[in-house]
Write a protein that holds these residues in place. Structure first.
Motif, PDB file in Angstrom:
ATOM      1  N   MET A 274       0.842  -1.200   0.000  1.00 53.71           N
ATOM      2  CA  MET A 274       0.000   0.000   0.000  1.00 53.71           C
ATOM      3  C   MET A 274       0.877   1.250   0.000  1.00 53.71           C
ATOM      4  SD  MET A 274      -3.189  -1.055   0.101  1.00 53.71           S
ATOM      5  CE  MET A 274      -4.242   0.187   0.840  1.00 53.71           C
ATOM      6  N   THR A 275       0.466   2.239  -0.774  1.00 51.74           N
ATOM      7  CA  THR A 275       1.182   3.512  -0.819  1.00 51.74           C
ATOM      8  C   THR A 275       0.579   4.487   0.185  1.00 51.74           C
ATOM      9  OG1 THR A 275      -0.253   4.313  -2.581  1.00 51.74           O
ATOM     10  CG2 THR A 275       1.796   3.226  -3.235  1.00 51.74           C
ATOM     11  N   ASN A 276       1.206   5.641   0.339  1.00 52.96           N
ATOM     12  CA  ASN A 276       0.696   6.684   1.230  1.00 52.96           C
ATOM     13  C   ASN A 276       0.752   8.023   0.497  1.00 52.96           C
ATOM     14  OD1 ASN A 276       0.289   5.372   4.030  1.00 52.96           O
ATOM     15  ND2 ASN A 276       2.315   4.650   3.402  1.00 52.96           N
ATOM     16  N   LEU A 277      -0.168   8.225  -0.423  1.00 49.37           N
ATOM     17  CA  LEU A 277      -0.201   9.455  -1.206  1.00 49.37           C
ATOM     18  C   LEU A 277      -0.905  10.557  -0.425  1.00 49.37           C
ATOM     19  CD1 LEU A 277      -1.234   7.960  -4.688  1.00 49.37           C
ATOM     20  CD2 LEU A 277       1.075   8.467  -3.864  1.00 49.37           C
ATOM     21  N   ASN A 278      -0.521  11.805  -0.705  1.00 48.98           N
ATOM     22  CA  ASN A 278      -1.221  12.914  -0.075  1.00 48.98           C
ATOM     23  C   ASN A 278      -2.440  13.310  -0.908  1.00 48.98           C
ATOM     24  OD1 ASN A 278      -0.359  14.649  -2.195  1.00 48.98           O
ATOM     25  ND2 ASN A 278       1.543  15.107  -1.109  1.00 48.98           N
ATOM     26  N   PHE A 279      -3.178  14.298  -0.434  1.00 52.07           N
ATOM     27  CA  PHE A 279      -4.429  14.681  -1.101  1.00 52.07           C
ATOM     28  C   PHE A 279      -4.196  15.100  -2.548  1.00 52.07           C
ATOM     29  CE2 PHE A 279      -7.549  17.807  -2.439  1.00 52.07           C
ATOM     30  CZ  PHE A 279      -8.740  17.141  -2.190  1.00 52.07           C
ATOM     31  N   LYS A 280      -3.204  15.961  -2.782  1.00 56.72           N
ATOM     32  CA  LYS A 280      -2.950  16.451  -4.139  1.00 56.72           C
ATOM     33  C   LYS A 280      -2.571  15.320  -5.083  1.00 56.72           C
ATOM     34  CE  LYS A 280      -1.644  21.234  -3.087  1.00 56.72           C
ATOM     35  NZ  LYS A 280      -0.564  22.262  -3.181  1.00 56.72           N
TER      36      LYS A 280
ATOM     37  N   LEU B 276      -3.475  12.129  -4.803  1.00 60.44           N
ATOM     38  CA  LEU B 276      -4.681  11.330  -5.058  1.00 60.44           C
ATOM     39  C   LEU B 276      -5.610  12.040  -6.034  1.00 60.44           C
ATOM     40  CD1 LEU B 276      -5.359  10.074  -1.426  1.00 60.44           C
ATOM     41  CD2 LEU B 276      -4.810   8.630  -3.397  1.00 60.44           C
ATOM     42  N   ASP B 277      -5.737  13.355  -5.866  1.00 58.84           N
ATOM     43  CA  ASP B 277      -6.583  14.132  -6.766  1.00 58.84           C
ATOM     44  C   ASP B 277      -6.041  14.085  -8.198  1.00 58.84           C
ATOM     45  OD1 ASP B 277      -8.901  15.911  -7.042  1.00 58.84           O
ATOM     46  OD2 ASP B 277      -7.421  17.426  -7.574  1.00 58.84           O
ATOM     47  N   LYS B 278      -4.733  14.137  -8.339  1.00 62.93           N
ATOM     48  CA  LYS B 278      -4.107  14.039  -9.664  1.00 62.93           C
ATOM     49  C   LYS B 278      -4.371  12.671 -10.281  1.00 62.93           C
ATOM     50  CE  LYS B 278       0.320  14.500 -12.076  1.00 62.93           C
ATOM     51  NZ  LYS B 278       1.780  14.770 -11.925  1.00 62.93           N
ATOM     52  N   CYS B 279      -4.305  11.622  -9.479  1.00 61.23           N
ATOM     53  CA  CYS B 279      -4.604  10.276  -9.970  1.00 61.23           C
ATOM     54  C   CYS B 279      -6.050  10.176 -10.443  1.00 61.23           C
ATOM     55  CB  CYS B 279      -4.352   9.238  -8.870  1.00 61.23           C
ATOM     56  SG  CYS B 279      -2.623   8.969  -8.478  1.00 61.23           S
ATOM     57  N   PHE B 280      -6.953  10.771  -9.689  1.00 60.98           N
ATOM     58  CA  PHE B 280      -8.373  10.716 -10.055  1.00 60.98           C
ATOM     59  C   PHE B 280      -8.622  11.402 -11.390  1.00 60.98           C
ATOM     60  CE2 PHE B 280     -12.696  12.415 -10.059  1.00 60.98           C
ATOM     61  CZ  PHE B 280     -13.441  11.285  -9.725  1.00 60.98           C
ATOM     62  N   ARG B 281      -8.052  12.568 -11.551  1.00 63.20           N
ATOM     63  CA  ARG B 281      -8.253  13.322 -12.791  1.00 63.20           C
ATOM     64  C   ARG B 281      -7.539  12.666 -13.971  1.00 63.20           C
ATOM     65  NH1 ARG B 281     -10.566  18.126 -11.291  1.00 63.20           N
ATOM     66  NH2 ARG B 281     -10.360  18.671  -9.088  1.00 63.20           N
ATOM     67  N   GLY B 282      -6.525  11.859 -13.680  1.00 64.74           N
ATOM     68  CA  GLY B 282      -5.777  11.196 -14.740  1.00 64.74           C
ATOM     69  C   GLY B 282      -6.206   9.768 -14.997  1.00 64.74           C
ATOM     70  N   ASN B 283      -7.377   9.377 -14.471  1.00 65.81           N
ATOM     71  CA  ASN B 283      -7.922   8.028 -14.695  1.00 65.81           C
ATOM     72  C   ASN B 283      -7.044   6.925 -14.102  1.00 65.81           C
ATOM     73  OD1 ASN B 283     -10.440   8.211 -16.246  1.00 65.81           O
ATOM     74  ND2 ASN B 283      -9.159   9.254 -17.764  1.00 65.81           N
TER      75      ASN B 283
ATOM     76  N   GLY C 209      -6.919   5.765  -0.158  1.00 68.82           N
ATOM     77  CA  GLY C 209      -7.544   5.981  -1.466  1.00 68.82           C
ATOM     78  C   GLY C 209      -9.056   5.884  -1.437  1.00 68.82           C
ATOM     79  N   ILE C 210      -9.589   4.867  -0.794  1.00 72.11           N
ATOM     80  CA  ILE C 210     -11.048   4.700  -0.749  1.00 72.11           C
ATOM     81  C   ILE C 210     -11.683   5.798   0.093  1.00 72.11           C
ATOM     82  CG2 ILE C 210     -12.927   3.151  -0.086  1.00 72.11           C
ATOM     83  CD1 ILE C 210     -11.303   2.314  -2.565  1.00 72.11           C
ATOM     84  N   ARG C 211     -11.001   6.221   1.134  1.00 69.68           N
ATOM     85  CA  ARG C 211     -11.479   7.359   1.936  1.00 69.68           C
ATOM     86  C   ARG C 211     -11.583   8.601   1.047  1.00 69.68           C
ATOM     87  NH1 ARG C 211     -10.911   9.271   7.383  1.00 69.68           N
ATOM     88  NH2 ARG C 211     -10.449  11.490   7.546  1.00 69.68           N
ATOM     89  N   PHE C 212     -10.569   8.823   0.220  1.00 64.25           N
ATOM     90  CA  PHE C 212     -10.576   9.961  -0.714  1.00 64.25           C
ATOM     91  C   PHE C 212     -11.803   9.897  -1.623  1.00 64.25           C
ATOM     92  CE2 PHE C 212      -9.703  11.429  -5.020  1.00 64.25           C
ATOM     93  CZ  PHE C 212      -9.284  12.737  -4.830  1.00 64.25           C
TER      94      PHE C 212
END
Length: 369
Positions: free
Chosen positions: A1-7, A9-16, A27-30
Motif C-alpha cells: 500500500m502507498t501513502n499518497l497525499n491529497f494532491k 490522489l486528486d491528480k490520480c483521479f483526474r488522470g484516470n 484511497g477509498i477514503r478519498f
C-alpha cells in the motif's frame, strides 16, 4: 500500500489512475469523501461532527476533511447511508408512478441520426443543406419534429430507468451509495468503487461473432430469406433500419421457412451471448476500447447487460422490469466474492495509444419469459 497525499490522489483521479488510488492506504477514503464533496453536503457533515469550517473557502473543505484524522471511515459510511436513505425515501414514494409512466413508451426509436449532438445535426442536416424557407418549415413540422420527439423520449426513458436501476444496487447491504452525482463513481461494492453502465450486447461485436461462426452477414441473410419468400425489400432505408424492418416482417411471417430462419438466428445469438457470459474478459475489454472518445475514462465499471432472448430488439423494455431486475441483481450481489483476479481488466485505448488497468464486473440478465 502507498501513502499518497491529497494532491497526489486528486491528480490520480483526474488522470484516470484508479489502481493507484485503490492501492493507497487512504484511497477509498478519498473517493468516498469526493462523492460527498458538494459545499452544502460538506457543511452538513462538518456540523454533525463539530468541525469548524469558518476559516476555509468552500473549495478547501474536501482536502481539510480528508486530512482530519478524527474522522473515521465508519462515520463517513454512516453519513453517506443516512443521506442516501433520505433521498431514497422520497423516490420510493414516487416509484410506482414512475414505473407506470415508463411503461407507456411503446417504441424505442431515436428518430434519426442525432447521436449525442442535437445542435450539430440540425445545423449539418437542415440549416446548411436547405435554402428554401417553405421547405425548412416543412422539415421542422415533419422529419425534424419526429426526430426530436424520438430523441427526447428515449433520453427521458434512459434517464429515469437508470435512476431506478442504480437504486436496486444501492439498496443492497454490500453496497455503499454515493451522495448526489459524482463523475466516474455510482457506488462502492465491498469498498471497490464502480461506475454503473446499463447496456446491451454490442451489435457490432454480435455481427463479428456471427461471421466467425460461419453465419455470415445478418442483413444479407435476411434479404435472402425475403427473396425466397417473395417478401418486398424496400430501398429507402439505411442498413441498420432495414435490418430491423426485415427482421420484424420475417418474425411475423407464419410460414415454416420464416420461423426456422428466425429460430436459427436466435440460437446463434443466444450461443454467442452465453459464451461471453462464461468468459466475459473479451466483452469487458470491448466495452472499454469502444467507448466514445469525448467521454473516455478508465474508471472501474459494473456492466449490466440486458437481453430479451425472444427478440433482442426489445431488450430496452427490461430496463423498466424492476421486479425481475431486483431479483437478478440481488442474487448476483449476494454471491459476489469480489475475487480480484476476476475483476482485473486491461485494455488498450487507441486515442492516446496507452494500456490501462482497472477493475470491472459484469452481470448478464437474460429474459425469455
Amino acid at each position: 500500500m502507498t501513502n499518497l497525499n491529497f494532491k497526489q490522489l486528486d491528480k490520480c483521479f483526474r488522470g484516470n489512475d484508479f489502481p493507484s488510488i485503490e492501492n493507497d492506504s487512504l484511497g477509498i477514503r478519498f473517493l468516498k469523501l469526493r462523492s460527498m464533496s458538494r459545499k452544502d453536503t460538506m457543511e452538513e457533515f462538518a456540523e454533525l461532527h463539530d468541525i469548524d469550517l469558518s476559516e476555509l473557502k468552500s473549495k478547501e473543505y474536501f482536502a481539510h476533511l480528508f486530512e482530519l484524522e478524527q474522522i473515521s471511515d465508519d462515520e463517513i459510511n454512516d453519513f453517506i447511508n443516512s443521506q442516501y436513505g433520505t433521498e431514497r425515501a422520497e423516490r420510493i414514494e414516487n416509484q410506482d408512478y414512475l414505473i407506470d409512466q415508463l411503461n407507456r413508451l411503446q417504441h424505442f426509436d431515436w428518430g434519426g441520426s442525432f447521436g449525442n449532438s442535437l445542435e450539430k445535426n440540425i445545423v449539418n442536416n437542415y440549416v446548411k443543406k436547405i435554402q428554401s424557407y417553405d421547405l425548412i418549415n416543412e422539415e421542422i413540422e415533419g422529419n425534424l419534429l419526429s426526430s426530436l420527439r424520438g430523441y427526447t423520449l428515449n433520453s427521458w426513458y434512459n434517464h429515469w430507468t437508470s435512476i431506478l436501476i442504480e437504486d436496486l444496487f444501492k439498496d443492497h447491504e454490500t453496497v455503499l451509495p454515493t451522495v448526489g452525482l459524482v463523475k466516474k463513481i455510482d457506488f462502492f461494492i465491498n469498498d471497490i468503487p464502480f461506475d454503473l453502465k446499463v447496456t446491451y450486447f454490442p451489435e457490432q461485436l454480435l455481427a463479428d461473432k456471427l461471421k466467425e461462426r460461419g453465419y455470415g452477414n445478418e442483413l444479407t441473410r435476411l434479404k435472402q430469406i425475403c427473396r425466397k419468400l417473395k417478401i418486398y425489400i424496400p430501398d429507402d432505408l439505411k442498413s441498420k433500419a432495414l435490418k430491423l424492418h426485415l427482421h420484424n416482417i420475417v418474425s411475423e411471417d407464419q410460414r415454416k421457412e420464416a420461423k426456422d430462419f428466425i429460430s436459427d438466428l436466435n440460437e446463434h445469438k443466444k450461443a454467442i451471448i452465453s459464451e461471453a457470459e462464461e468468459n466475459p474478459t473479451e466483452l469487458k475489454r470491448w466495452f472499454y476500447e469502444n467507448q466514445g472518445e469525448a467521454r473516455f475514462d478508465a474508471s472501474n465499471r459494473f456492466f449490466l447487460v440486458l437481453t430479451d432472448e425472444n427478440d433482442m430488439s426489445n431488450s430496452w423494455k427490461l430496463k423498466r422490469n424492476i421486479v425481475y431486475l431486483r431479483e437478478k441483481i440481488n442474487q448476483h450481489l449476494d454471491s459476489l466474492s469480489m475475487d480480484m483476479s476476476s475483476l482485473e481488466t486491461e485494455f488498450y485505448w487507441k486515442g492516446d495509444q496507452k494500456t490501462y488497468n482497472c477493475k470491472s464486473d459484469i452481470l448478464f440478465i437474460k429474459y425469455s419469459g
